[in-house]
Write a protein that holds these residues in place. Structure first.
Motif, short mmCIF file in Angstrom:
data_model
loop_
_atom_site.label_atom_id
_atom_site.label_comp_id
_atom_site.label_asym_id
_atom_site.label_seq_id
_atom_site.Cartn_x
_atom_site.Cartn_y
_atom_site.Cartn_z
N ARG A 98 9.96 -44.67 -70.22
CA ARG A 98 9.14 -44.49 -69.02
C ARG A 98 9.91 -44.85 -67.75
N LEU A 99 11.19 -44.48 -67.72
CA LEU A 99 12.01 -44.71 -66.54
C LEU A 99 11.71 -43.64 -65.49
N SER A 100 11.66 -44.04 -64.25
CA SER A 100 11.66 -43.06 -63.17
C SER A 100 13.08 -42.53 -63.07
N VAL A 101 13.23 -41.31 -62.57
CA VAL A 101 14.55 -40.68 -62.55
C VAL A 101 14.86 -40.18 -61.14
N LEU A 102 16.08 -40.45 -60.71
CA LEU A 102 16.61 -39.95 -59.45
C LEU A 102 17.94 -39.27 -59.79
N LEU A 103 18.05 -38.00 -59.44
CA LEU A 103 19.24 -37.23 -59.79
C LEU A 103 20.05 -36.88 -58.56
N THR A 104 21.37 -36.94 -58.69
CA THR A 104 22.25 -36.50 -57.62
C THR A 104 22.52 -35.02 -57.79
N LEU A 105 22.63 -34.34 -56.68
CA LEU A 105 22.77 -32.89 -56.67
C LEU A 105 23.83 -32.50 -55.66
N PRO A 106 24.89 -31.79 -56.09
CA PRO A 106 25.92 -31.38 -55.13
C PRO A 106 25.42 -30.25 -54.25
N ILE A 107 26.13 -30.04 -53.16
CA ILE A 107 25.84 -28.90 -52.29
C ILE A 107 26.80 -27.79 -52.67
N ASN A 108 26.30 -26.81 -53.40
CA ASN A 108 27.12 -25.65 -53.74
C ASN A 108 26.22 -24.45 -54.04
N ALA A 109 26.82 -23.35 -54.40
CA ALA A 109 26.06 -22.11 -54.61
C ALA A 109 25.10 -22.20 -55.79
N HIS A 110 25.33 -23.14 -56.70
CA HIS A 110 24.50 -23.24 -57.91
C HIS A 110 23.49 -24.38 -57.86
N SER A 111 23.37 -25.05 -56.74
CA SER A 111 22.54 -26.24 -56.66
C SER A 111 21.06 -25.98 -56.95
N PHE A 112 20.54 -24.88 -56.45
CA PHE A 112 19.12 -24.60 -56.72
C PHE A 112 18.90 -24.37 -58.21
N SER A 113 19.81 -23.65 -58.84
CA SER A 113 19.70 -23.41 -60.29
C SER A 113 19.79 -24.73 -61.06
N LEU A 114 20.70 -25.60 -60.63
CA LEU A 114 20.81 -26.91 -61.27
C LEU A 114 19.52 -27.70 -61.11
N ALA A 115 18.98 -27.70 -59.91
CA ALA A 115 17.73 -28.43 -59.67
C ALA A 115 16.61 -27.88 -60.54
N THR A 116 16.53 -26.57 -60.67
CA THR A 116 15.50 -25.95 -61.49
C THR A 116 15.64 -26.36 -62.95
N ALA A 117 16.86 -26.29 -63.47
CA ALA A 117 17.10 -26.64 -64.87
C ALA A 117 16.79 -28.11 -65.14
N PHE A 118 17.22 -29.00 -64.25
CA PHE A 118 17.01 -30.42 -64.50
C PHE A 118 15.56 -30.85 -64.26
N ALA A 119 14.86 -30.19 -63.38
CA ALA A 119 13.43 -30.47 -63.21
C ALA A 119 12.68 -30.06 -64.49
N ALA A 120 13.07 -28.92 -65.07
CA ALA A 120 12.45 -28.48 -66.32
C ALA A 120 12.77 -29.45 -67.46
N LEU A 121 14.00 -29.93 -67.51
CA LEU A 121 14.40 -30.90 -68.54
C LEU A 121 13.58 -32.18 -68.40
N ALA A 122 13.38 -32.65 -67.19
CA ALA A 122 12.57 -33.85 -66.97
C ALA A 122 11.14 -33.64 -67.45
N ARG A 123 10.56 -32.51 -67.10
CA ARG A 123 9.19 -32.23 -67.56
C ARG A 123 9.12 -32.17 -69.08
N GLN A 124 10.07 -31.49 -69.71
CA GLN A 124 10.09 -31.37 -71.16
C GLN A 124 10.23 -32.74 -71.82
N SER A 125 10.99 -33.62 -71.22
CA SER A 125 11.24 -34.95 -71.78
C SER A 125 10.18 -35.96 -71.38
#
Length: 189
Positions: A98-125
């Motif tokens: 039950r840890l809260s999670v804070l993720l670091t995200l780089p600024i690049n062309a794939h950042s939105f895709s990364l954010a989408t994937a990791f938000a989905a992973l957090a929900r799934q977990s």
């Protein structure tokens, strides 16, 4: 109160040569808490090689630290999706404890895709994703262009942007000043 897990979306690309992004963010938050809130950021010592961790002892240490009432953060230079062993990941660990999670995200062309994937992973977990901290050099316009679609589409906040240089990592005032720009009301303490 509960602990906060800080992890990366792309380890090895979002940090400086001297330190990984989640560890740098943790140092900035610790400096801010010391300077402005007169409290200490406790940390849980987790081995870099997650496969050799004694998870029973880590749980005992974690619960003992929580009882002290000070903010607690676990900063790991790993991806949130990193494997702990053959059957579990950091994301699943965060959900289980039950840890809260804070993720670091780089600024690049794939950042939105990364954010989408990791938000989905957090929900799934079933891990509570508090948000992202945008990490690295980039203009205010680039950060805004990344933050707005993440918040609108994923409904996950971007707590702010940190662009720390290697020399800043040893300067508590520079760290505290940088961390003061984050949206503190979203953190669990």
């Amino acid at each position: 109160m509960k602990g906060l897990l800080m992890a990366d979306t792309v380890p090895g690309t979002a940090g400086t040569e001297a330190i990984a992004a989640p560890v740098a963010v943790s140092k900035a938050i610790a400096a801010y808490l010391t300077k402005h809130r007169h409290s200490q950021l406790q940390g849980l010592s987790v081995p870099e090689d997650l496969a050799i961790a004694d998870w029973g002892q880590l749980w005992r240490d974690y619960t003992e630290l929580l009882e002290r009432g000070e903010p607690l953060a676990i900063a790991l230079p790993h991806s949130f999706g990193a494997a702990i062993d053959a059957t579990s990941t950091l994301a699943e660990w965060a959900g289980d404890w039950r840890l809260s999670v804070l993720l670091t995200l780089p600024i690049n062309a794939h950042s939105f895709s990364l954010a989408t994937a990791f938000a989905a992973l957090a929900r799934q977990s079933q891990a509570q994703l508090l948000g992202f901290v945008v990490w690295g050099s980039g203009s205010a316009e680039a950060v805004k262009a990344l933050s707005e679609p993440i918040e609108a589409t994923l409904r996950v906040p971007v707590l702010g942007h940190l662009d720390l240089q290697p020399q800043d990592l040893e300067n508590p005032d520079a760290l505290a000043t940088a961390a003061a720009q984050l949206n503190w009301e979203l953190l669990p303490w």
